[in-house]
Design an enzyme around this catalytic site. Sequence first.
Site, mmCIF file in Angstrom:
data_model
loop_
_atom_site.group_PDB
_atom_site.id
_atom_site.type_symbol
_atom_site.label_atom_id
_atom_site.label_comp_id
_atom_site.label_asym_id
_atom_site.label_seq_id
_atom_site.Cartn_x
_atom_site.Cartn_y
_atom_site.Cartn_z
ATOM 1 N N ARG A 123 -6.157 -19.438 12.338
ATOM 2 C CA ARG A 123 -4.694 -18.569 11.850
ATOM 3 C C ARG A 123 -4.301 -19.072 13.913
ATOM 4 O O ARG A 123 -4.722 -17.858 14.618
ATOM 5 C CB ARG A 123 -4.046 -17.059 11.450
ATOM 6 C CG ARG A 123 -2.783 -17.117 11.104
ATOM 7 C CD ARG A 123 -2.647 -15.482 10.290
ATOM 8 N NE ARG A 123 -3.482 -14.283 11.385
ATOM 9 C CZ ARG A 123 -3.709 -12.746 11.187
ATOM 10 N NH1 ARG A 123 -3.242 -13.036 9.749
ATOM 11 N NH2 ARG A 123 -4.205 -12.436 11.387
ATOM 12 N N GLU A 143 -6.232 -8.571 4.551
ATOM 13 C CA GLU A 143 -6.336 -7.236 5.954
ATOM 14 C C GLU A 143 -7.017 -6.139 5.883
ATOM 15 O O GLU A 143 -6.841 -5.310 4.832
ATOM 16 C CB GLU A 143 -5.480 -6.700 6.156
ATOM 17 C CG GLU A 143 -4.790 -5.957 7.824
ATOM 18 C CD GLU A 143 -4.382 -5.103 8.645
ATOM 19 O OE1 GLU A 143 -4.432 -4.841 9.467
ATOM 20 O OE2 GLU A 143 -3.827 -4.443 7.560
ATOM 21 N N ARG A 181 0.146 -12.576 2.780
ATOM 22 C CA ARG A 181 -1.403 -11.836 3.933
ATOM 23 C C ARG A 181 -1.601 -10.723 3.428
ATOM 24 O O ARG A 181 0.959 -10.132 3.559
ATOM 25 C CB ARG A 181 -1.166 -11.513 4.811
ATOM 26 C CG ARG A 181 -2.066 -10.849 6.238
ATOM 27 C CD ARG A 181 -0.909 -9.996 6.831
ATOM 28 N NE ARG A 181 -1.438 -9.448 7.444
ATOM 29 C CZ ARG A 181 -1.046 -7.940 8.160
ATOM 30 N NH1 ARG A 181 -0.007 -7.493 7.546
ATOM 31 N NH2 ARG A 181 -1.929 -6.925 8.972
ATOM 32 N N ASP A 193 -1.377 -7.022 3.496
ATOM 33 C CA ASP A 193 -1.298 -5.623 4.609
ATOM 34 C C ASP A 193 -2.341 -4.410 4.311
ATOM 35 O O ASP A 193 -2.015 -4.059 2.798
ATOM 36 C CB ASP A 193 0.275 -5.502 4.701
ATOM 37 C CG ASP A 193 -0.226 -4.328 5.465
ATOM 38 O OD1 ASP A 193 0.039 -4.548 7.232
ATOM 39 O OD2 ASP A 193 0.350 -2.635 5.545
ATOM 40 N N ASN A 234 0.922 -1.160 0.453
ATOM 41 C CA ASN A 234 0.000 0.037 -0.241
ATOM 42 C C ASN A 234 0.850 1.024 -0.096
ATOM 43 O O ASN A 234 0.022 2.582 -0.424
ATOM 44 C CB ASN A 234 -1.156 -0.194 1.020
ATOM 45 C CG ASN A 234 -1.056 1.024 1.284
ATOM 46 O OD1 ASN A 234 -2.438 1.675 0.919
ATOM 47 N ND2 ASN A 234 -1.939 1.756 2.460
ATOM 48 N N ASN A 255 -3.676 -10.810 16.841
ATOM 49 C CA ASN A 255 -3.315 -10.640 16.277
ATOM 50 C C ASN A 255 -2.424 -9.924 16.344
ATOM 51 O O ASN A 255 -2.407 -8.965 17.608
ATOM 52 C CB ASN A 255 -3.422 -10.107 14.654
ATOM 53 C CG ASN A 255 -4.169 -8.825 14.518
ATOM 54 O OD1 ASN A 255 -4.238 -8.611 15.578
ATOM 55 N ND2 ASN A 255 -3.873 -8.412 13.130
ATOM 56 N N ARG A 291 -8.457 5.324 1.269
ATOM 57 C CA ARG A 291 -7.865 4.440 -0.291
ATOM 58 C C ARG A 291 -6.003 5.103 -0.930
ATOM 59 O O ARG A 291 -5.777 4.492 -0.684
ATOM 60 C CB ARG A 291 -8.788 4.263 -1.113
ATOM 61 C CG ARG A 291 -9.012 3.238 -1.276
ATOM 62 C CD ARG A 291 -10.360 2.659 -0.436
ATOM 63 N NE ARG A 291 -10.551 0.792 0.040
ATOM 64 C CZ ARG A 291 -12.043 0.886 -0.928
ATOM 65 N NH1 ARG A 291 -12.777 1.965 -1.044
ATOM 66 N NH2 ARG A 291 -12.176 0.077 -0.836
#
Length: 484
Positions: free
Chosen positions: A333, A233, A190, A192, A98, A296, A153
């Site tokens: 998980r 995520e 995964r 992020d 990102n 987590n 975003r």
Amino acid sequence: QFDPHNDPDRQAMVHLFEWKWNDIAAECERFLGPKGYAGVQISPPHECIQQYGRPWWERYQPVSYKLVSRSGNEDDFKDMVQRCNAVGVRIYVDVVVNHMTGGGSGQGTGGSSYDTNSESYPGVPYGRNDFNDNNCHSGDGNIDNYQDANQVRNCRLSGLRDLNQGTSYVRGKIQEYFNHLLSLGVAGFRVDAAKHMWPGDLQAIFSGLQVSSDPVHRFNLSVSGSNPFIVQEVIDHGGEPIKNTDYTGLGRVTEFHHCDHINNLFRKRDKLAYTSNWGTGWGMLPDDQALVFVDNHDNQRGDGGGSVITYKEARLYKMAQAFVMAQPYAFPRIMSSYAFDSHDQGPPQDGSGHITSPTINADDSCGGGWVCEHRWRQIYNMVGFRNAAHGAAMSNFWSNGDQQIAFARSGKAFIAINNQGYDLNQNLQTTLSAGSYCDVISGNKENGGCTGKTITVGGDGRAYISIGGSDEDPMVAIHVNAKL
Ligand code: QV4
Ligand code: CA
């Protein structure tokens, strides 16, 4: 993208947070493989900043996509993936695409230079035009308002320079990175901060990725397909315009409602008696779209909303994990932590900032500052329970109407949990065949015997179950592979 490419009799993964690649390789061979773990989520492997004090979060500030970090270099990485795959354990990579860094300039862990202010990352390379600055319309360039999806975003998450995945150049660089990892044999990602990227951009990036078909990695692509496993995520506790369902078309999503429900349940703000329809019945995502966990690496430190149960409350934690593993719901998980007292504290390390390896005690637990929840008997044996129960529906749910429950995984396994505070003494239907079973919570099945409690199931499938109200581990669990 929903399939973890797991060996079918391995049904849970572990997050080995901040572990080194050669320690993970050894762990696959000596523990994860033998105990039935399906895969490992590893810490971000890319080159990142070297922050003063070496906090864990420096790894979420990429400098380039070179595979050089405090966990090891590309050779170490390759060796880990091959050795883990060879024993049936998959590797899932935490990918941070990102954004890049959030401040300062200097050299990353792989020797590449970076300068946050000028948005210069020659190691990729990325420059000003690759970032979202012109597409962000918040006052200070940061995400200030989570009610505005555009800000979430296109603006900076905590000052982190926000990449524009709308351009074909940025997409191409990210795809190159992902495909490089896949060519080395990883099974998935995964992703992020997926919430901070547009679903359409992610879709464009994901299309065209392919899991390695190299036989050395032992994927059975004819069964599982060639799309990598994707876990996005997306923190959705409700109340924001961006929903986790905006992303479920692209792969699985981290189900944070699950953290909230587990926390409320085991703190008795809710009732175990209500859990016979756990999963979608509780408003959570469908089975094959969710990744679930008790805690987590963020929320165990109080980040990301909600409060959760962690290793620091071991009794509650073991109960919660047993419940999650026993349920047929979703793909779970397990968090594997290092001990920490303060938010920023990095992993166990020496004076020069090199991560130090966990030591392994005679009882299988870890030392050297590593908690290794995945090595707690009550937890790894519940992975064995889940593997044994796979494919069997929940049945014969029993409760006392409050905080005592029991249920079977039809014909395969049975669990009883007592979070009431007073004793449970019941004659319950286990659905198992007559015989003696080792309770995998209190012990291990070893050399045909049981080092813990033995449970006797009668010809009618019933067993007399006793769990003290203040037992350290107030549950019992038996399954077909624990028959004596
Ligand atoms: C600071 C200030 C900012 C300021 C900025 C620039 O707080 O207000 O704008 O300086 O001057 C670190 C520091 C943070 C600092 C930032 C930039 O902690 O104080 O900002 O760097 O220099 C981890 C940590 C963050 C850390 C980040 C990068 O949690 O604290 O920031 O790594 O090192 C939301 C998101 C969700 C996110 C969650 C934590 O929706 O996506 O917050 N979760 C993931 C990861 C998480 C990681 C990131 C995302 C970012 O799980 O571990 O953040 O990659 O809910
Ligand atoms: Ca973004």
